[in-house]
Design an enzyme around this catalytic site. Structure first.
Site, PDB file in Angstrom:
ATOM      1  N   HIS A  70       1.180  -1.457   0.181  1.00  0.00           N
ATOM      2  CA  HIS A  70      -0.550  -0.173   0.269  1.00  0.00           C
ATOM      3  C   HIS A  70       0.704   1.107  -0.224  1.00  0.00           C
ATOM      4  O   HIS A  70       2.084   1.163   0.694  1.00  0.00           O
ATOM      5  CB  HIS A  70      -0.560  -0.100   1.147  1.00  0.00           C
ATOM      6  CG  HIS A  70      -1.447  -1.283   1.446  1.00  0.00           C
ATOM      7  ND1 HIS A  70      -3.650  -0.929   1.969  1.00  0.00           N
ATOM      8  CD2 HIS A  70      -1.975  -1.633   0.481  1.00  0.00           C
ATOM      9  CE1 HIS A  70      -3.758  -2.223   1.480  1.00  0.00           C
ATOM     10  NE2 HIS A  70      -3.089  -2.653   0.658  1.00  0.00           N
ATOM     11  N   GLU A  72       0.800   4.153   1.909  1.00  0.00           N
ATOM     12  CA  GLU A  72       1.565   4.111   3.512  1.00  0.00           C
ATOM     13  C   GLU A  72       2.357   3.322   3.731  1.00  0.00           C
ATOM     14  O   GLU A  72       3.074   4.258   4.104  1.00  0.00           O
ATOM     15  CB  GLU A  72       0.505   3.640   4.004  1.00  0.00           C
ATOM     16  CG  GLU A  72      -0.471   4.959   4.033  1.00  0.00           C
ATOM     17  CD  GLU A  72      -2.179   3.469   3.358  1.00  0.00           C
ATOM     18  OE1 GLU A  72      -1.746   3.173   2.010  1.00  0.00           O
ATOM     19  OE2 GLU A  72      -3.156   3.486   3.374  1.00  0.00           O
ATOM     20  N   CYS A  98      -5.932   1.610   5.765  1.00  0.00           N
ATOM     21  CA  CYS A  98      -6.774  -0.401   6.056  1.00  0.00           C
ATOM     22  C   CYS A  98      -6.419  -0.559   7.016  1.00  0.00           C
ATOM     23  O   CYS A  98      -5.292   0.524   7.952  1.00  0.00           O
ATOM     24  CB  CYS A  98      -6.100  -1.489   5.280  1.00  0.00           C
ATOM     25  SG  CYS A  98      -4.336  -2.042   4.866  1.00  0.00           S
ATOM     26  N   CYS A 101      -2.552  -0.877   7.385  1.00  0.00           N
ATOM     27  CA  CYS A 101      -1.102   0.236   7.130  1.00  0.00           C
ATOM     28  C   CYS A 101      -1.825   0.781   8.864  1.00  0.00           C
ATOM     29  O   CYS A 101      -0.742   1.994   8.741  1.00  0.00           O
ATOM     30  CB  CYS A 101      -2.074   1.700   6.225  1.00  0.00           C
ATOM     31  SG  CYS A 101      -0.813   0.504   4.474  1.00  0.00           S
TER      32      CYS A 101
END
Length: 143
Positions: A70, A72, A98, A101
């Site tokens: 992801h 992040e 999410c 993260c």
């Protein structure tokens, strides 16, 4: 006045994160992230496969591959391999984080998260708030 200045900054960094997301090879969703500390961008990231992997994020059924990172996570790990640290920083991300993260955000001591699109699950946002991290949704105007 201070709130207006902060909103203007938030919108600017979110637009930059949105542009950065265009670097992603993912078809289903392109996500961008910037980590800002003391009005300086200390890291950036977008969703994609790990270094050295093919730049194909979806499998033959159009589903995202399990090992796609992801935005992040990419931004946070980039800081981890530098001389910077995220303590007190703000994470600007196009999509709400999410759960996985959110854990990385908490551990990296980021103090604020600003996002512009809600994800279907809110467990990441819920965990960030539980950890005392300020979370702000800022709508980007689409023209």
């Amino acid at each position: 006045m201070e709130d207006e200045k902060q909103l203007a900054l938030d919108l600017r960094y979110l637009r930059m994160a949105e542009i950065w997301a265009e670097n992603s090879y993912c078809i289903r969703r392109q996500v961008g992230a910037l980590i800002v500390k003391d009005k300086s961008i200390i890291s950036d990231g977008y969703n994609g496969t790990p270094a050295g992997f093919e730049n194909i994020c979806e499998d033959e059924n159009g589903m995202t591959k399990q090992y796609v990172l992801h935005a992040e996570a990419n931004a946070i790990t980039k800081v981890a391999s530098s001389t910077n640290d995220c303590s007190g920083a703000t994470l600007y991300v196009t999509d709400s984080p999410c759960l996985e993260c959110a854990k990385l955000i908490i551990q990296s001591r980021i103090s604020r998260v600003v996002y512009s699109r809600a994800y279907r699950l809110s467990d990441g946002i819920d965990l960030l708030k539980r950890a005392g991290i300020r979370v702000d949704f800022v709508q980007l105007n689409k023209e």
